[in-house]
Design an enzyme around this catalytic site. Structure first.
Site, PDB file in Angstrom:
ATOM      1  N   ASP A 106       0.808  -1.225   0.000  1.00 58.75           N
ATOM      2  CA  ASP A 106       0.000   0.000   0.000  1.00 58.75           C
ATOM      3  C   ASP A 106       0.837   1.269   0.000  1.00 58.75           C
ATOM      4  OD1 ASP A 106      -2.264  -1.671   0.219  1.00 58.75           O
ATOM      5  OD2 ASP A 106      -2.010  -1.759   2.383  1.00 58.75           O
TER       6      ASP A 106
ATOM      7  N   LYS B 255       2.246   2.260  -5.109  1.00 55.92           N
ATOM      8  CA  LYS B 255       3.102   1.873  -6.242  1.00 55.92           C
ATOM      9  C   LYS B 255       2.364   2.008  -7.571  1.00 55.92           C
ATOM     10  CE  LYS B 255       3.563  -2.189  -4.402  1.00 55.92           C
ATOM     11  NZ  LYS B 255       2.972  -1.934  -3.084  1.00 55.92           N
TER      12      LYS B 255
ATOM     13  N   GLY C 165      -4.323  -4.141  -4.923  1.00 53.24           N
ATOM     14  CA  GLY C 165      -5.416  -3.287  -5.392  1.00 53.24           C
ATOM     15  C   GLY C 165      -4.896  -1.921  -5.790  1.00 53.24           C
ATOM     16  N   HIS C 166      -5.327  -1.454  -6.947  1.00 47.35           N
ATOM     17  CA  HIS C 166      -4.958  -0.111  -7.391  1.00 47.35           C
ATOM     18  C   HIS C 166      -6.197   0.547  -7.997  1.00 47.35           C
ATOM     19  CE1 HIS C 166      -3.129   3.268  -9.223  1.00 47.35           C
ATOM     20  NE2 HIS C 166      -3.232   2.810 -10.446  1.00 47.35           N
TER      21      HIS C 166
ATOM     22  N   GLN D 194       2.418  -5.693  -3.039  1.00 45.20           N
ATOM     23  CA  GLN D 194       2.770  -5.799  -1.607  1.00 45.20           C
ATOM     24  C   GLN D 194       4.113  -5.096  -1.338  1.00 45.20           C
ATOM     25  OE1 GLN D 194       1.855  -9.203  -3.110  1.00 45.20           O
ATOM     26  NE2 GLN D 194      -0.175  -8.353  -2.922  1.00 45.20           N
TER      27      GLN D 194
ATOM     28  N   ALA E 236      -7.528  -1.296  -0.155  1.00 41.74           N
ATOM     29  CA  ALA E 236      -8.251  -1.223  -1.435  1.00 41.74           C
ATOM     30  C   ALA E 236      -8.923  -2.551  -1.762  1.00 41.74           C
ATOM     31  CB  ALA E 236      -7.293  -0.841  -2.554  1.00 41.74           C
TER      32      ALA E 236
HETATM   33  P1  IMP Z   1      -2.471 -12.797   1.443  1.00 38.56           P
HETATM   34  O1  IMP Z   1      -1.519 -12.200   0.467  1.00 38.56           O
HETATM   35  O2  IMP Z   1      -3.910 -12.540   1.095  1.00 38.56           O
HETATM   36  O3  IMP Z   1      -2.190 -14.242   1.710  1.00 38.56           O
HETATM   37  O4  IMP Z   1      -2.273 -12.042   2.836  1.00 38.56           O
HETATM   38  C1  IMP Z   1      -1.081 -12.173   3.606  1.00 38.56           C
HETATM   39  C2  IMP Z   1      -0.722 -10.859   4.281  1.00 38.56           C
HETATM   40  O5  IMP Z   1      -0.333  -9.905   3.297  1.00 38.56           O
HETATM   41  C3  IMP Z   1      -1.876 -10.196   5.044  1.00 38.56           C
HETATM   42  O6  IMP Z   1      -1.340  -9.512   6.153  1.00 38.56           O
HETATM   43  C4  IMP Z   1      -2.427  -9.191   4.054  1.00 38.56           C
HETATM   44  O7  IMP Z   1      -3.103  -8.133   4.689  1.00 38.56           O
HETATM   45  C5  IMP Z   1      -1.146  -8.734   3.385  1.00 38.56           C
HETATM   46  N1  IMP Z   1      -1.358  -8.245   2.017  1.00 38.56           N
HETATM   47  C6  IMP Z   1      -1.564  -8.968   0.901  1.00 38.56           C
HETATM   48  N2  IMP Z   1      -1.689  -8.177  -0.165  1.00 38.56           N
HETATM   49  C7  IMP Z   1      -1.549  -6.918   0.275  1.00 38.56           C
HETATM   50  C8  IMP Z   1      -1.537  -5.642  -0.378  1.00 38.56           C
HETATM   51  O8  IMP Z   1      -1.674  -5.509  -1.593  1.00 38.56           O
HETATM   52  N3  IMP Z   1      -1.344  -4.567   0.436  1.00 38.56           N
HETATM   53  C9  IMP Z   1      -1.144  -4.684   1.767  1.00 38.56           C
HETATM   54  N4  IMP Z   1      -1.128  -5.844   2.413  1.00 38.56           N
HETATM   55  C10 IMP Z   1      -1.331  -6.961   1.671  1.00 38.56           C
END
Ligand code: IMP
Length: 431
Positions: free
Chosen positions: A17, A20, A46-47, A221, A296
């Protein structure tokens, strides 16, 4: 915005977040850039794109899609929920953002997220109880589990006949209770729709590299959510750091020329896991409200805190960052004092059984401590009250904001080349 051509990886330096997508969108504006490639993650990212009043949220399609003359690639390192991707494509087509099918290329080797993966994600989280990861529930972990377990389905499998597809489902842990007939019929329908987009994207990307075209590799991420380098087990299931741009898109490491590390002017995190500089007071609330810090993808409130230079120095190292972008500096306007974590303190047991405090500085090895148990040691800065949204030159920033950025740059030993000062696409400046 000039990318000075070449290949650049845009990597998150915190817990995701960092905005990017917006930077990728700005970098892709360079006429030399012909391709935007996502190389890991899936619909957990998410964007948001604003088209006047209309809001389009991208989870799988790269952020360069508003440029009709550029190719957006969903690389082999990604995991794709075909149902969600089709909806995203339809939404883009409806809004004239995906005019030609050639604008979007999907790797034949990318793995497929099935409804059973989403279900398994939910069950895994429930079983963990208090220790849950706080995933996005999008089936990301289970899809990568099946990939590594060599039983996953890939995009090219969507183009098989029904019999072959049936046999490919056999390896899945959910096979015994899966509605196989329905699943195969759904997958074949997805294949019919997505076939024009699926190809050997590695070939395409390497060709663009040979032709010296500009390519932006869009990470999802952030470094601290990386499966190897992040705050394990509170991480996502892919490598989020710059090296993954190679394996996740089918190119060699010599092709990458620059790594732009993106970090917010403060820190946020969604989901569980350590966050040494987290704020539980009114300042944390201020950052959340002013920065509109809601996920998002899941709409969850983000945890907010001060900037953490120990963690950022680590992110610089694991990504090989060559340039820095600081986003959302405007959110800090109005704070009387601003803190930056410059080292951690941790209590260590010595050989004779006694406990003593140990100071951990940004350049120290990261194995020395457990981020759950450290106490941040802060450097305090004066705040500023000015609204920064109209500023387009570093020199025009309030003195206190310049001092803040100078301190970050000096400690991370990487030049800050971009600063964003507002949510609108043009509210940033380069340096
Ligand atoms: P997963 O990727 O859904 O398996 O989630 C694993 C961890 O990564 C959790 O803490 C999510 O909140 C975090 N996470 C996954 N994708 C994002 C993102 O795009 N932004 C922020 N945190 C993310």
């Amino acid at each position: 915005m000039s990318n000075e051509s070449g290949t650049v990886v845009v990597a998150g330096m915190q817990y995701g977040d960092e905005a990017k997508g917006r930077l990728v969108h700005a970098l892709a504006d360079d006429p030399n850039v012909s391709m935007i490639v996502r190389f890991q993650g899936g619909a957990n990212a998410g964007h948001t794109i604003f088209m006047g009043e209309k809001k389009i949220v991208l989870h799988l399609v790269p952020s360069g899609i508003p440029y009709p003359d550029k190719i957006c690639v969903i690389g082999n390192g990604m995991v794709i929920d075909p149902e969600r991707l089709i909806n995203e494509i339809k939404d883009l087509q409806k809004n004239d953002l995906l005019i030609d099918k050639k604008q979007l290329r999907i790797s034949n080797l990318a793995h497929i997220t099935l409804p059973s993966h989403r279900e398994r994600d939910g069950k895994n989280e429930k079983a963990l109880g208090q220790k849950k990861i706080g995933t996005t529930g999008r089936g990301i972990g289970p899809t990568y589990e099946d990939k590594i377990g060599r039983r996953g389905l890939r995009m090219q499998d969507l183009l098989c006949d029904a019999k072959e597809l049936h046999s490919k489902l056999e390896g899945l842990p959910e096979y015994s209770w899966l509605n196989r007939k329905q699943t195969v019929s759904d997958l074949m329908e997805y294949g019919r729709i997505l076939k024009p987009f699926i190809c050997d994207t590695g070939h395409l990307i390497n060709l663009a590299i040979r032709q010296n075209k500009g390519i932006v590799f869009e990470g999802a991420q952030g470094a601290l959510l990386d499966i190897d380098h992040g705050t394990y087990p509170f991480v996502t299931s892919s490598n989020t750091t710059a090296g993954a741009a190679c394996t996740g898109s089918g190119i060699g490491p010599t092709a990458i020329k620059k790594v732009l590390g993106v970090c917010k002017a403060y820190t946020t995190r969604v989901g569980s896991g350590p966050f040494p500089t987290e704020l539980f007071d009114d300042t944390g609330l201020f950052l959340r409200e002013k920065g509109l810090e809601k996920g998002a993808t899941t709409g969850r409130d983000r945890r907010c805190g001060w900037l953490d230079l120990v963690a950022l120095k680590y992110a610089v190292r694991v990504n090989g960052v060559t340039k820095l972008a600081i986003t959302k500096l405007d959110v800090l306007s109005g704070l009387k004092k601003i803190q930056v974590c410059k080292s951690y303190k941790t209590l260590k047991q010595t050989n004779d059984g006694k406990h003593k405090f140990l100071q951990i500085r940004p350049d120290d090895p990261f194995t020395e401590f457990d981020t759950k148990k450290v106490t941040p040691h802060y450097q305090e800065f004066e705040g500023w009250t000015e609204n920064l949204r109209h500023i387009r030159k570093f020199e025009d920033l309030p003195k206190a904001a310049r001092e803040y950025l100078d301190y970050i740059e000096k400690h991370l030993e990487v030049p800050i080349t971009l600063v964003s000062v507002g949510p609108e696409q043009n509210e940033y400046f380069t340096r």
